[in-house]
Write a protein that holds these residues in place. Sequence first.
Motif, PDB file in Angstrom:
ATOM      1  N   MET A 233      -5.809  -2.044  -0.985  1.00 12.70           N
ATOM      2  CA  MET A 233      -5.478  -1.819   0.159  1.00 12.70           C
ATOM      3  C   MET A 233      -4.632  -0.483   0.521  1.00 12.70           C
ATOM      4  O   MET A 233      -4.334   0.334  -0.199  1.00 12.70           O
ATOM      5  N   GLU A 239      -4.087  -7.528   3.774  1.00 13.92           N
ATOM      6  CA  GLU A 239      -4.425  -8.603   3.128  1.00 13.92           C
ATOM      7  C   GLU A 239      -5.699  -9.157   3.770  1.00 13.92           C
ATOM      8  O   GLU A 239      -6.560  -9.699   3.168  1.00 13.92           O
ATOM      9  N   LYS A 240      -5.743  -9.198   4.865  1.00 10.12           N
ATOM     10  CA  LYS A 240      -6.929  -9.941   5.735  1.00 10.12           C
ATOM     11  C   LYS A 240      -8.179  -9.037   5.458  1.00 10.12           C
ATOM     12  O   LYS A 240      -9.090  -9.770   5.257  1.00 10.12           O
ATOM     13  N   ASN A 266      -8.226 -10.254  -4.610  1.00  5.44           N
ATOM     14  CA  ASN A 266      -8.047 -11.209  -3.263  1.00  5.44           C
ATOM     15  C   ASN A 266      -6.640 -12.000  -3.189  1.00  5.44           C
ATOM     16  O   ASN A 266      -6.455 -13.153  -3.056  1.00  5.44           O
ATOM     17  N   GLY A 267      -5.851 -10.954  -2.999  1.00  8.38           N
ATOM     18  CA  GLY A 267      -4.472 -11.288  -2.850  1.00  8.38           C
ATOM     19  C   GLY A 267      -3.539 -11.934  -4.005  1.00  8.38           C
ATOM     20  O   GLY A 267      -2.479 -12.040  -3.709  1.00  8.38           O
ATOM     21  N   PRO A 271       1.256  -7.581  -2.397  1.00 10.09           N
ATOM     22  CA  PRO A 271       0.999  -6.671  -1.339  1.00 10.09           C
ATOM     23  C   PRO A 271       2.380  -5.641  -1.016  1.00 10.09           C
ATOM     24  O   PRO A 271       2.442  -4.732  -0.561  1.00 10.09           O
ATOM     25  N   LYS A 305       2.770  -2.743   6.431  1.00  7.54           N
ATOM     26  CA  LYS A 305       3.247  -3.602   5.224  1.00  7.54           C
ATOM     27  C   LYS A 305       4.110  -2.879   4.083  1.00  7.54           C
ATOM     28  O   LYS A 305       5.077  -3.282   3.813  1.00  7.54           O
TER      29      LYS A 305
END
Length: 502
Positions: A233, A239-240, A266-267, A271, A305
């Motif tokens: 990220m 995350e989306k 994948n999360g 984050p 974030k």
Amino acid sequence: MLARTAASVLHGRAVTKAASPLAVTCVREMSASPRSLVTTEEGVHQTMRTSKNWRNKPLFRRQGDVRFKTGLEAANLLVAEAKRRDSHEKEFIESVESTMQCLSPIFDRNPRYAFVAKQLMEPERFIQFRVPWMDDTGVVRMNRGYRVQYSSSLGPYEGSLHFGHHINTAVVKSLGFDSVFSNALTGFPLGAAVGGSDINPFDKSEAEMQRFCQSYMTELAKYIGPDIDCPTMGMGVGEKEIGYLFGQYKRISVKSSAGGRPFLMNGAMQPEAPGYAVAHFANEMMKHKHDSLQGKRCMIIGSGKVARALAEKLLEYGAIPLTFSDGSGHIYEPDGIDSGKLKTISNIKSERGALLGRYIIASTSAQFNEPEDKMDIPCDLCFPCGAMNCIDEAAINKLADNGCQGVIEGGHCAVTAAGRKILKKRGLVYGPHTLTMTGDAIAHAIGGKHVDDKMLQAEVSRIYNRVNVIAREFNARGDLFAGANIEGFLRVANVMLTHGAV
């Protein structure tokens, strides 16, 4: 297994697939030894015979042999070469210039490292491609996609993806160059890469962003994968977006996991890790000054974030977040933003394209765009987590005049090169992004499911102390920017020396 992993790291490649968190930590501690950086015969301190031998070799052989006598002269020659090749890439030139100035003491002690720096200025691979996608009205739109795989000397490529209208070749190369030192600084077997696209994700619908991410990944998937290159990220990529990218990758690739972990995590990876790490570094910096974050009034620039995770951790340390900002302006809570107000802000910003101005409806004490210039707000610490180069000389002078004690970057290249000079001149504490933005790399190297905040804090403390030691070693006491760049460079350069001309 540990022996195989260690051997791989020593030869510049990392077998992360089979390595457990304990094994990776042990390898990191082996590579973190001071001996491997500054005390061996093949390290920084060389004999006069070896030094003279390399100093007599031409650094460049274009239109006659070009040699150097001092480390500063070598640094200037390297910057001049970067300008000759890429004079149009302003951000990249600024990164190279700032870094080479920090590395000149190394070139003085061992001229051989100047030749390694010459190799390191050129990325191993630069990928640019078109990203066609269809908007909600049925019109085909076009954007540019990028991925620079800068260095795999220490391990597989890893680095952030950034979506924004400001993303171009120069920005991607600049961030990629900086990530070489930032990832190496962690002591984990991580290479360096950065990518992204010039799309603005904040004025698009969820359906449009999903279609864009699927188109972007369809092309990018040819060059990335487990144990090859792992995007993470970054600015405009949360995350989306990572979820959309992983979904498309899984759809078109046979292998979508490594070591029991889904590719792109994948999360699974925290984050919040980048924001938490910034707060932990700020705490270490305050401890170094025999102070603490308790009661410190903190100006946060940005509201993404990282900024929100930073505010959450600052509250735990007893600090008082005062501001957030975005494209609509800034909000200022004179008595501070508590956990309840932070939750309200997070709910607003979780909606794509939502602006911070909506917060004033939910708060009776908030001031919106008052004062007009947020730099006029008195604070003890400033945390720029927004756009690149958002803090210049004028901003730093205002902060210093209002009693600010330091600037800790929570975003990439938030302070300009000229701004760093003013920080040093005015005596403000400075936490460079090369150091403070290592949280993501730490979390990924350990494994998102295995890392917790105490482990992250311990890693931050280790890295901070090591950078301070290196800064003192090279007569730059207290200069974390120089210390971080030197430490990161030595880790990469010592491995590159074993690889030859590759």
